[in-house]
Structure formats: structure tokens, C-alpha cells
Design a protein around this motif. Structure first.
Motif, PDB file in Angstrom:
ATOM      1  N   GLY A  97       0.820  -1.208   0.000  1.00 41.48           N
ATOM      2  CA  GLY A  97       0.000   0.000   0.000  1.00 41.48           C
ATOM      3  C   GLY A  97       0.850   1.252   0.000  1.00 41.48           C
ATOM      4  O   GLY A  97       0.567   2.212  -0.728  1.00 41.48           O
ATOM      5  N   TYR A  98       1.921   1.252   0.813  1.00 46.23           N
ATOM      6  CA  TYR A  98       2.809   2.418   0.873  1.00 46.23           C
ATOM      7  C   TYR A  98       3.566   2.610  -0.437  1.00 46.23           C
ATOM      8  O   TYR A  98       3.643   3.722  -0.968  1.00 46.23           O
ATOM      9  N   VAL A  99       4.119   1.531  -0.967  1.00 46.50           N
ATOM     10  CA  VAL A  99       4.871   1.627  -2.219  1.00 46.50           C
ATOM     11  C   VAL A  99       3.961   2.085  -3.356  1.00 46.50           C
ATOM     12  O   VAL A  99       4.348   2.921  -4.180  1.00 46.50           O
ATOM     13  N   HIS A 100       2.743   1.557  -3.382  1.00 43.98           N
ATOM     14  CA  HIS A 100       1.805   1.931  -4.436  1.00 43.98           C
ATOM     15  C   HIS A 100       1.507   3.432  -4.390  1.00 43.98           C
ATOM     16  O   HIS A 100       1.483   4.103  -5.428  1.00 43.98           O
ATOM     17  N   LEU A 101       1.275   3.967  -3.194  1.00 43.69           N
ATOM     18  CA  LEU A 101       1.022   5.406  -3.061  1.00 43.69           C
ATOM     19  C   LEU A 101       2.210   6.223  -3.562  1.00 43.69           C
ATOM     20  O   LEU A 101       2.037   7.241  -4.235  1.00 43.69           O
ATOM     21  N   SER A 102       3.412   5.777  -3.222  1.00 42.39           N
ATOM     22  CA  SER A 102       4.612   6.509  -3.637  1.00 42.39           C
ATOM     23  C   SER A 102       4.753   6.515  -5.158  1.00 42.39           C
ATOM     24  O   SER A 102       5.084   7.545  -5.756  1.00 42.39           O
ATOM     25  N   ILE A 103       4.502   5.384  -5.787  1.00 43.06           N
ATOM     26  CA  ILE A 103       4.614   5.315  -7.246  1.00 43.06           C
ATOM     27  C   ILE A 103       3.524   6.157  -7.900  1.00 43.06           C
ATOM     28  O   ILE A 103       3.774   6.891  -8.860  1.00 43.06           O
ATOM     29  N   GLU A 104       2.310   6.060  -7.378  1.00 42.96           N
ATOM     30  CA  GLU A 104       1.200   6.837  -7.948  1.00 42.96           C
ATOM     31  C   GLU A 104       1.500   8.337  -7.924  1.00 42.96           C
ATOM     32  O   GLU A 104       1.132   9.067  -8.843  1.00 42.96           O
ATOM     33  N   ASN A 105       2.185   8.770  -6.874  1.00 47.12           N
ATOM     34  CA  ASN A 105       2.490  10.199  -6.729  1.00 47.12           C
ATOM     35  C   ASN A 105       3.586  10.662  -7.679  1.00 47.12           C
ATOM     36  O   ASN A 105       3.892  11.847  -7.742  1.00 47.12           O
ATOM     37  N   HIS A 106       4.182   9.727  -8.435  1.00 50.38           N
ATOM     38  CA  HIS A 106       5.270  10.075  -9.342  1.00 50.38           C
ATOM     39  C   HIS A 106       4.937   9.777 -10.806  1.00 50.38           C
ATOM     40  O   HIS A 106       5.815   9.889 -11.666  1.00 50.38           O
ATOM     41  N   LEU A 107       3.689   9.426 -11.089  1.00 48.06           N
ATOM     42  CA  LEU A 107       3.371   8.981 -12.436  1.00 48.06           C
ATOM     43  C   LEU A 107       2.955  10.112 -13.381  1.00 48.06           C
ATOM     44  O   LEU A 107       3.015   9.946 -14.592  1.00 48.06           O
ATOM     45  N   ASP A 108       2.518  11.251 -12.842  1.00 45.50           N
ATOM     46  CA  ASP A 108       1.968  12.284 -13.701  1.00 45.50           C
ATOM     47  C   ASP A 108       2.966  12.765 -14.740  1.00 45.50           C
ATOM     48  O   ASP A 108       2.668  12.821 -15.925  1.00 45.50           O
ATOM     49  N   ASP A 109       4.144  13.153 -14.303  1.00 44.38           N
ATOM     50  CA  ASP A 109       5.162  13.611 -15.246  1.00 44.38           C
ATOM     51  C   ASP A 109       6.538  13.418 -14.636  1.00 44.38           C
ATOM     52  O   ASP A 109       7.066  14.306 -13.970  1.00 44.38           O
ATOM     53  N   PRO A 110       7.126  12.255 -14.853  1.00 45.69           N
ATOM     54  CA  PRO A 110       8.414  11.967 -14.214  1.00 45.69           C
ATOM     55  C   PRO A 110       9.520  12.932 -14.612  1.00 45.69           C
ATOM     56  O   PRO A 110      10.414  13.206 -13.815  1.00 45.69           O
ATOM     57  N   GLN A 111       9.490  13.464 -15.847  1.00 42.97           N
ATOM     58  CA  GLN A 111      10.537  14.411 -16.241  1.00 42.97           C
ATOM     59  C   GLN A 111      10.436  15.704 -15.434  1.00 42.97           C
ATOM     60  O   GLN A 111      11.454  16.275 -15.041  1.00 42.97           O
ATOM     61  N   LEU A 112       9.217  16.154 -15.181  1.00 51.48           N
ATOM     62  CA  LEU A 112       9.044  17.339 -14.329  1.00 51.48           C
ATOM     63  C   LEU A 112       9.539  17.051 -12.922  1.00 51.48           C
ATOM     64  O   LEU A 112      10.180  17.904 -12.289  1.00 51.48           O
ATOM     65  N   LEU A 113       9.273  15.863 -12.417  1.00 53.41           N
ATOM     66  CA  LEU A 113       9.733  15.511 -11.079  1.00 53.41           C
ATOM     67  C   LEU A 113      11.254  15.525 -10.999  1.00 53.41           C
ATOM     68  O   LEU A 113      11.825  15.917  -9.982  1.00 53.41           O
ATOM     69  N   ARG A 114      11.905  15.106 -12.070  1.00 56.34           N
ATOM     70  CA  ARG A 114      13.371  15.148 -12.074  1.00 56.34           C
ATOM     71  C   ARG A 114      13.863  16.590 -12.000  1.00 56.34           C
ATOM     72  O   ARG A 114      14.800  16.902 -11.265  1.00 56.34           O
ATOM     73  N   VAL A 115      13.221  17.489 -12.742  1.00 58.50           N
ATOM     74  CA  VAL A 115      13.595  18.905 -12.682  1.00 58.50           C
ATOM     75  C   VAL A 115      13.392  19.443 -11.274  1.00 58.50           C
ATOM     76  O   VAL A 115      14.253  20.142 -10.723  1.00 58.50           O
ATOM     77  N   MET A 116      12.248  19.104 -10.660  1.00 56.56           N
ATOM     78  CA  MET A 116      11.973  19.599  -9.313  1.00 56.56           C
ATOM     79  C   MET A 116      12.969  19.048  -8.310  1.00 56.56           C
ATOM     80  O   MET A 116      13.443  19.764  -7.425  1.00 56.56           O
ATOM     81  N   ALA A 117      13.296  17.773  -8.420  1.00 56.83           N
ATOM     82  CA  ALA A 117      14.191  17.150  -7.454  1.00 56.83           C
ATOM     83  C   ALA A 117      15.615  17.673  -7.579  1.00 56.83           C
ATOM     84  O   ALA A 117      16.313  17.854  -6.584  1.00 56.83           O
ATOM     85  N   GLU A 118      16.055  17.940  -8.805  1.00 60.63           N
ATOM     86  CA  GLU A 118      17.457  18.276  -9.032  1.00 60.63           C
ATOM     87  C   GLU A 118      17.721  19.774  -9.126  1.00 60.63           C
ATOM     88  O   GLU A 118      18.835  20.225  -8.872  1.00 60.63           O
ATOM     89  N   GLN A 119      16.703  20.574  -9.477  1.00 62.06           N
ATOM     90  CA  GLN A 119      16.984  21.965  -9.791  1.00 62.06           C
ATOM     91  C   GLN A 119      16.112  22.976  -9.059  1.00 62.06           C
ATOM     92  O   GLN A 119      16.336  24.178  -9.196  1.00 62.06           O
ATOM     93  N   ALA A 120      15.116  22.529  -8.296  1.00 61.73           N
ATOM     94  CA  ALA A 120      14.279  23.488  -7.563  1.00 61.73           C
ATOM     95  C   ALA A 120      15.131  24.212  -6.524  1.00 61.73           C
ATOM     96  O   ALA A 120      15.875  23.583  -5.769  1.00 61.73           O
ATOM     97  N   PRO A 121      15.059  25.550  -6.459  1.00 59.91           N
ATOM     98  CA  PRO A 121      15.809  26.289  -5.437  1.00 59.91           C
ATOM     99  C   PRO A 121      15.407  25.832  -4.044  1.00 59.91           C
ATOM    100  O   PRO A 121      14.227  25.604  -3.769  1.00 59.91           O
ATOM    101  N   ARG A 122      16.377  25.704  -3.167  1.00 61.72           N
ATOM    102  CA  ARG A 122      16.101  25.211  -1.808  1.00 61.72           C
ATOM    103  C   ARG A 122      15.877  26.394  -0.864  1.00 61.72           C
ATOM    104  O   ARG A 122      16.763  26.800  -0.131  1.00 61.72           O
TER     105      ARG A 122
END
Length: 212
Positions: free
Chosen positions: A102-127
């Protein structure tokens, strides 16, 4: 990384439906632009063009593209925290594998919309301090959630529940982030099955992760 119009906070907090709809259009447009062009080439001009508004109108809401990316990252973290906020059912504990799934499924679901955008957010979003605080609370809430899943569970064989919970959260988050946005991403079902199998074996295999 700032564009010269300082600050990471939105300029305008919409109070009318029309203004809120404009803000949503900007965020949706930015998500497409960052995913398509990356962060460096994802200019405010491209975002405004995609949102079909003037660049001046965009700057009424956000001072720069950094602020837009921070808000997108914040919304992603909020969605992740909301997904695990529901109280767990009372009664006999679920099988540990089912709980972890259940936990893993929620985590994957939260990353399915646009993985390329998530990579930009994870690597380049100002902290910004606010984003760092939210990220910390996000990790704490996920760690507490997983610890509740495994603590006192009859199938669990780990000794240090807090460390185990942190390892599970980090393993799932980093693995899903990396593999969901890879050039050859794993199918979600396959990724889920293998992560669940790996984590369940760790949690049930004894202090050293092997059968006694």
C-alpha cells in the motif's frame, strides 16, 4: 538560478475565482514547459506563451521561474503528505507485505503524472528555507507512517524500528524518483512488485536481513 526578479514567494495570492484560475494556468503551463525544455530553457516567456497570458501578467503572480518551480515542488510534497494522511483501519494488522505494498503503491502513484518534471523539481528546484522545512516535514511524516506500519507487527524482525523506517522511506523515494524518470523506465507494476519483495524480505528476515 534566479531570473533577476528576486524572491521565491508568489507575488499575488488569488482571492477571486478568475485570479485563481489564472494562477492554475500558469502552474500547469510551467509544468509542461519545464518537462519539455528542462529548467534552463524553461523561461518565463515560454511559460507565459503556453499559459496564453502576457509576461507582465505572469509577473503579477510570480517574480521569476524559481518561484514557480518552488510552488510546483511544494504542491507535489503536499500531495504526497495528503496521500498518507488517512488514519489506518483499526483491527488485526494486515499482512506486512500488504501494508508495504500500500505504501509503495502510493509513492509510485504520486510520481506517475510527469516523471521528467519531477526530475527537474528534485534536481533543480531552489532550496528556499520554506521548501527545506516542508521537505523535512515530508520525510518525517513518511517515516512516522512506515514506522507505524512495522512497529509491533508480528511479522517484523527488525530491531531498530526508526532506522528501518527511514531506510524504507529513503529506498522507496530514491528508487522511484530515479527509475520513474529514467530513459527506459520500469513499468509501474513491475517496479512495485520488486520493491515490495525487497523491502518485505528486509523487514521479515531477521536483524541481519537473513533467515536465522
Amino acid at each position: 538560478m534566479a531570473s533577476g526578479r528576486g524572491g521565491l514567494q508568489p507575488r499575488k495570492q488569488p482571492r477571486q475565482v478568475r485570479a485563481e484560475l489564472t494562477r492554475q494556468r500558469i502552474l500547469a503551463a510551467a509544468a509542461h514547459v519545464f518537462a519539455e525544455y528542462g529548467y534552463a530553457a524553461g523561461t518565463t516567456n515560454r511559460i507565459a506563451e503556453r499559459a496564453q497570458i502576457s509576461i507582465g501578467s505572469l509577473y503579477q503572480y510570480y517574480p521569476n521561474k524559481d518561484a514557480i518551480l518552488v510552488e510546483l515542488a511544494t504542491r507535489h510534497l503536499d500531495a504526497g503528505m495528503a496521500a498518507i494522511a488517512c488514519p489506518q483501519d483499526e483491527g488485526p494488522p494486515r499482512p506486512l507485505e500488504e501494508a508495504i505494498r500500500g505504501y509503495v503503491h502510493l509513492s509510485i502513484e504520486n510520481h506517475l503524472d510527469d516523471p521528467q518534471l519531477l526530475r527537474v523539481m528534485a534536481e533543480q528546484a531552489p532550496r528556499s528555507p520554506e521548501l527545506l522545512e516542508k521537505m523535512s516535514r515530508y520525510q518525517q511524516s513518511r517515516t512516522a507512517y512506515v514506522r507505524e506500519l512495522i512497529e509491533n507487527h508480528p511479522e517484523s524482525r527488525v530491531d531498530d524500528m526508526h532506522t528501518a523506517a527511514r531506510l524504507v522511506v529513503s529506498t522507496v523515494e530514491l528508487t522511484v524518483h530515479q527509475l520513474a524518470a529514467a530513459p527506459d523506465p520500469l513499468a509501474p507494476a513491475r517496479l512495485e512488485n520488486e520493491l515490495v519483495a525487497m523491502i518485505t524480505r528486509y523487514l521479515t528476515g531477521g536483524p541481519q536481513g537473513v533467515e536465522p
